[in-house]
Motif scaffolding. Structure first.
Motif, PDB file in Angstrom:
ATOM      1  N   GLU A 168       8.048  76.666  37.401  1.00 50.41           N
ATOM      2  CA  GLU A 168       8.176  77.620  38.503  1.00 50.41           C
ATOM      3  C   GLU A 168       7.177  77.322  39.609  1.00 50.41           C
ATOM      4  O   GLU A 168       7.469  77.512  40.797  1.00 50.41           O
ATOM      5  N   LEU A 169       5.996  76.827  39.262  1.00 54.06           N
ATOM      6  CA  LEU A 169       5.029  76.422  40.286  1.00 54.06           C
ATOM      7  C   LEU A 169       5.585  75.289  41.134  1.00 54.06           C
ATOM      8  O   LEU A 169       5.377  75.242  42.349  1.00 54.06           O
ATOM      9  N   VAL A 170       6.302  74.355  40.478  1.00 49.74           N
ATOM     10  CA  VAL A 170       6.938  73.264  41.208  1.00 49.74           C
ATOM     11  C   VAL A 170       7.988  73.826  42.165  1.00 49.74           C
ATOM     12  O   VAL A 170       8.086  73.413  43.325  1.00 49.74           O
ATOM     13  N   ALA A 171       8.778  74.790  41.686  1.00 52.04           N
ATOM     14  CA  ALA A 171       9.803  75.405  42.528  1.00 52.04           C
ATOM     15  C   ALA A 171       9.179  76.119  43.721  1.00 52.04           C
ATOM     16  O   ALA A 171       9.687  76.041  44.852  1.00 52.04           O
ATOM     17  N   ARG A 172       8.085  76.806  43.496  1.00 52.26           N
ATOM     18  CA  ARG A 172       7.412  77.497  44.602  1.00 52.26           C
ATOM     19  C   ARG A 172       6.842  76.494  45.604  1.00 52.26           C
ATOM     20  O   ARG A 172       6.827  76.751  46.813  1.00 52.26           O
ATOM     21  N   HIS A 173       6.374  75.357  45.100  1.00 52.08           N
ATOM     22  CA  HIS A 173       5.863  74.333  46.021  1.00 52.08           C
ATOM     23  C   HIS A 173       6.997  73.774  46.869  1.00 52.08           C
ATOM     24  O   HIS A 173       6.823  73.510  48.068  1.00 52.08           O
ATOM     25  N   PHE A 174       8.171  73.583  46.260  1.00 56.36           N
ATOM     26  CA  PHE A 174       9.351  73.143  47.011  1.00 56.36           C
ATOM     27  C   PHE A 174       9.661  74.154  48.118  1.00 56.36           C
ATOM     28  O   PHE A 174       9.952  73.784  49.264  1.00 56.36           O
ATOM     29  N   HIS A 175       9.605  75.430  47.779  1.00 55.86           N
ATOM     30  CA  HIS A 175       9.870  76.491  48.749  1.00 55.86           C
ATOM     31  C   HIS A 175       8.842  76.463  49.881  1.00 55.86           C
ATOM     32  O   HIS A 175       9.199  76.509  51.073  1.00 55.86           O
ATOM     33  N   ASP A 176       7.561  76.364  49.544  1.00 57.75           N
ATOM     34  CA  ASP A 176       6.494  76.421  50.543  1.00 57.75           C
ATOM     35  C   ASP A 176       6.440  75.169  51.414  1.00 57.75           C
ATOM     36  O   ASP A 176       5.954  75.217  52.551  1.00 57.75           O
ATOM     37  N   ALA A 177       6.927  74.034  50.883  1.00 55.59           N
ATOM     38  CA  ALA A 177       6.845  72.775  51.629  1.00 55.59           C
ATOM     39  C   ALA A 177       8.053  72.542  52.528  1.00 55.59           C
ATOM     40  O   ALA A 177       8.057  71.573  53.292  1.00 55.59           O
ATOM     41  N   GLY A 178       9.056  73.401  52.459  1.00 62.55           N
ATOM     42  CA  GLY A 178      10.289  73.196  53.212  1.00 62.55           C
ATOM     43  C   GLY A 178      10.453  74.159  54.372  1.00 62.55           C
ATOM     44  O   GLY A 178       9.591  75.006  54.635  1.00 62.55           O
ATOM     45  N   PRO A 179      11.573  74.060  55.061  1.00 61.43           N
ATOM     46  CA  PRO A 179      11.812  74.897  56.242  1.00 61.43           C
ATOM     47  C   PRO A 179      12.077  76.364  55.924  1.00 61.43           C
ATOM     48  O   PRO A 179      12.097  77.196  56.840  1.00 61.43           O
ATOM     49  N   GLY A 224      15.927  81.892  52.060  1.00 61.02           N
ATOM     50  CA  GLY A 224      14.812  81.371  51.266  1.00 61.02           C
ATOM     51  C   GLY A 224      15.275  80.425  50.182  1.00 61.02           C
ATOM     52  O   GLY A 224      16.112  79.546  50.417  1.00 61.02           O
ATOM     53  N   THR A 225      14.740  80.607  48.983  1.00 62.28           N
ATOM     54  CA  THR A 225      15.005  79.689  47.871  1.00 62.28           C
ATOM     55  C   THR A 225      15.385  80.471  46.619  1.00 62.28           C
ATOM     56  O   THR A 225      14.743  81.472  46.283  1.00 62.28           O
ATOM     57  N   LEU A 226      16.414  80.000  45.927  1.00 57.27           N
ATOM     58  CA  LEU A 226      16.839  80.580  44.656  1.00 57.27           C
ATOM     59  C   LEU A 226      16.413  79.634  43.540  1.00 57.27           C
ATOM     60  O   LEU A 226      16.839  78.480  43.494  1.00 57.27           O
ATOM     61  N   PHE A 227      15.544  80.115  42.658  1.00 55.27           N
ATOM     62  CA  PHE A 227      15.055  79.306  41.531  1.00 55.27           C
ATOM     63  C   PHE A 227      15.796  79.720  40.277  1.00 55.27           C
ATOM     64  O   PHE A 227      15.703  80.869  39.831  1.00 55.27           O
ATOM     65  N   LEU A 228      16.528  78.782  39.678  1.00 55.99           N
ATOM     66  CA  LEU A 228      17.343  79.055  38.497  1.00 55.99           C
ATOM     67  C   LEU A 228      16.742  78.337  37.301  1.00 55.99           C
ATOM     68  O   LEU A 228      16.960  77.139  37.090  1.00 55.99           O
ATOM     69  N   SER A 268      28.184  85.457  54.653  1.00 53.53           N
ATOM     70  CA  SER A 268      27.529  84.161  54.841  1.00 53.53           C
ATOM     71  C   SER A 268      26.113  84.188  54.273  1.00 53.53           C
ATOM     72  O   SER A 268      25.359  85.149  54.505  1.00 53.53           O
ATOM     73  N   VAL A 269      25.771  83.155  53.516  1.00 53.17           N
ATOM     74  CA  VAL A 269      24.422  83.044  52.943  1.00 53.17           C
ATOM     75  C   VAL A 269      23.943  81.605  53.085  1.00 53.17           C
ATOM     76  O   VAL A 269      24.722  80.661  53.020  1.00 53.17           O
ATOM     77  N   HIS A 270      22.633  81.451  53.276  1.00 54.80           N
ATOM     78  CA  HIS A 270      22.011  80.128  53.369  1.00 54.80           C
ATOM     79  C   HIS A 270      20.722  80.158  52.559  1.00 54.80           C
ATOM     80  O   HIS A 270      19.852  81.007  52.800  1.00 54.80           O
ATOM     81  N   PHE A 271      20.585  79.261  51.624  1.00 54.23           N
ATOM     82  CA  PHE A 271      19.387  79.232  50.770  1.00 54.23           C
ATOM     83  C   PHE A 271      19.261  77.861  50.122  1.00 54.23           C
ATOM     84  O   PHE A 271      20.231  77.117  49.983  1.00 54.23           O
ATOM     85  N   GLY A 272      18.055  77.534  49.712  1.00 58.05           N
ATOM     86  CA  GLY A 272      17.811  76.338  48.923  1.00 58.05           C
ATOM     87  C   GLY A 272      17.923  76.674  47.452  1.00 58.05           C
ATOM     88  O   GLY A 272      17.767  77.841  47.054  1.00 58.05           O
ATOM     89  N   VAL A 273      18.199  75.672  46.633  1.00 54.78           N
ATOM     90  CA  VAL A 273      18.370  75.890  45.198  1.00 54.78           C
ATOM     91  C   VAL A 273      17.454  74.940  44.418  1.00 54.78           C
ATOM     92  O   VAL A 273      17.486  73.720  44.631  1.00 54.78           O
ATOM     93  N   VAL A 274      16.662  75.508  43.532  1.00 53.66           N
ATOM     94  CA  VAL A 274      15.871  74.723  42.579  1.00 53.66           C
ATOM     95  C   VAL A 274      16.310  75.122  41.185  1.00 53.66           C
ATOM     96  O   VAL A 274      16.278  76.314  40.839  1.00 53.66           O
ATOM     97  N   CYS A 275      16.788  74.165  40.413  1.00 50.44           N
ATOM     98  CA  CYS A 275      17.154  74.463  39.022  1.00 50.44           C
ATOM     99  C   CYS A 275      16.160  73.773  38.097  1.00 50.44           C
ATOM    100  O   CYS A 275      15.574  72.746  38.443  1.00 50.44           O
TER     101      CYS A 275
END
Length: 467
Positions: free
Chosen positions: A180-191, A239-243, A276-283
């Motif tokens: 989950e820390l990796v997923a949060r870093h992906f979220h924080d490092a992106g647009p 934002g980002t959806l972490f699955l 309409s929805v726009h989000f990043g996905v981290v699985c």
């Protein structure tokens, strides 16, 4: 004194500019991971210093004549000599005043330890390493308790590239490594860093309500639906959806999730118009989703949409050089001036930690609170529970553990031949290395191998030297 939070490596006999040597031969050596700082603070000061023993040997001590001179008052001027030849380390104590210890056992004269892990001299701790190449030129950084060593930093860099280049990421790693820390870093490092971060544990969602929780519901969609409710997908908009554990998600929900990702639209239960929805996905999963696809447990089309790029988070046993930093940060989170004793750090380094970073941090914090309650200035090894960092054994069969290194429990779940073979293969036939990987003492594995192998009719030889 405030501890400096970033420490550059200081190579031994090799130029630190040789960092990143994936195509070159391994560089055997030692890695200094902890020592003391006289007059500065109590307890071990985490460090990172790779020392090559690729050619000949290295003399470690406190004197100027040593190949590696360390500022540890408990060291002799010429304390220990370490060599490496034919894939084997040799440790020679040079009649030191306070002794040389390999995995908690005192060295008398010269020894050739089988798959050694930790070398302790005075209050200094070093790791035996088959290859110090990945550590050359690296550093360790501590950010609010997060420890980024050279190996994890490479994963962090891959995540940053993925965050800037696309909208999906697949994270592979064992339980407790920090997916989950990796997923949060992906979220924080992106647009999408300014948007919401929504974390979902797919393994904990009952199949009967998964669709409603993911995609929302409109009032009157079914009996009891007396109000509109948004789902995880709508909550992650912008934002980002972490699955987490995505492979456990119901196949019917996988199909609808694929459509949402493809069309950027979600249709709640009972609704007639999509939103309409726009989000990043981290699985995230313990094993690559590609394996789940091959086994028919995960949709191929969804994998191709969100299963790449893929990053692997190394387990704690794959980055032992981070352990003293993690332990020190966890102890100081309990009390800022609380240090860890070298024997405590040695015990932590010598245990397999099947729960990875999550387990280590939790156990160090528990030990730190016990030390504070006892009025101790440092966290000693006596505060570390004997079961901490060890594989879980059946209660009726578990035996008490003893010793600074924490020998593995004698009785555990029955070993499977396949896992023993896999461990031996991974360690290139080395029994001690395979035993450590399995969370056993080497003699336990030897007894298992002996009981599962055909026995020739010969007279029994002398017992093992190490019991």
């Amino acid at each position: 004194m405030t501890m400096r939070r970033t420490r550059e490596t200081t190579p031994g006999t090799l130029d630190s500019g040789a960092a990143g040597r994936p195509s070159e031969a391994p560089i055997p050596g030692l890695v200094l991971v902890g020592t003391v700082a006289a007059g500065e603070r109590l307890g071990v000061v985490p460090a990172l210093r790779p020392i090559s023993v690729l050619e000949g040997s290295v003399l470690v001590g406190r004197g100027h004549g040593a190949d590696v001179a360390l500022d540890d008052e408990r060291l002799s001027r010429e304390h220990v000599r370490v060599s490496h030849e034919g894939g084997v380390f040799r440790v020679t104590d040079l009649d030191s005043r306070n002794g040389t210890f390999v995995d908690g056992a005192r060295v008398v004269g010269s020894v050739t330890p089988d798959a050694p892990c930790v070398l302790r001299i005075g209050h200094t701790l070093l790791l035996f390493a088959r290859d110090i190449g990945p550590l050359l030129g690296g550093s360790v950084e501590v950010r609010d308790g997060l420890v980024l060593g050279p190996r994890l930093r490479r994963t962090w860099s891959e995540v940053e590239i993925a965050a800037r280049a696309g909208e999906t990421l697949s994270v592979v790693g064992a339980s407790g490594v920090g997916k989950e820390l990796v997923a949060r870093h992906f979220h924080d490092a992106g647009p999408r860093r300014g948007g919401p971060f929504v974390a979902v544990n797919c393994a904990a969602i009952p199949a009967t309500i998964a669709e409603r929780l993911f995609f929302g519901v409109r009032r009157g969609a079914y009996s009891g639906a007396d109000a509109d409710a948004e789902g995880y997908v709508q909550a992650a908009h912008g934002g980002t959806l972490f699955l987490d554990e995505l492979g456990e998600l119901d196949p019917a929900v996988q199909a609808k999730l694929l459509r949402v990702v493809e069309t950027r639209e979600v249709l709640p239960l009972g609704a007639t118009r999509a939103r309409s929805v726009h989000f990043g996905v981290v699985c995230a999963a313990a094993h690559s989703l590609r394996e789940a696809v091959a086994e028919g447990a995960f949709r191929t089309d969804l994998y191709y949409r969100i299963g790449r790029p893929e990053v692997h988070v190394p387990p704690l046993r794959g980055r032992l050089e981070d352990v003293p930093w993690l332990a020190d940060a966890a102890a100081r989170a309990c009390r800022p001036d609380l240090g860890i004793h070298p024997l405590f750090a040695e015990a932590c380094l010598g245990r397999p930690w099947p729960g990875n970073v999550r387990e280590l941090v939790a156990e160090v914090r528990r030990s730190a609170h016990a030390a504070v309650a006892a009025g101790a200035a440092v966290v000693g090894d006596t505060f570390l529970d004997v079961h901490a960092g060890m594989p879980v054994a059946p209660p009726a069969a578990a035996r008490a553990l003893a010793g600074a290194g924490g020998a593995a429990v004698e009785a555990r779940r029955p070993l499977e031949a396949t896992e023993v073979e896999a461990a031996l293969r991974a360690e290139q036939g080395n029994v001690s290395g395979a035993a450590r990987r399995l969370g056993l003492h080497r003699n336990q594995l030897r007894r298992w191998l002996a009981s599962h192998a055909p026995q020739p009719e010969v007279a029994e030889g002398p017992p093992d030297d190490d019991g």
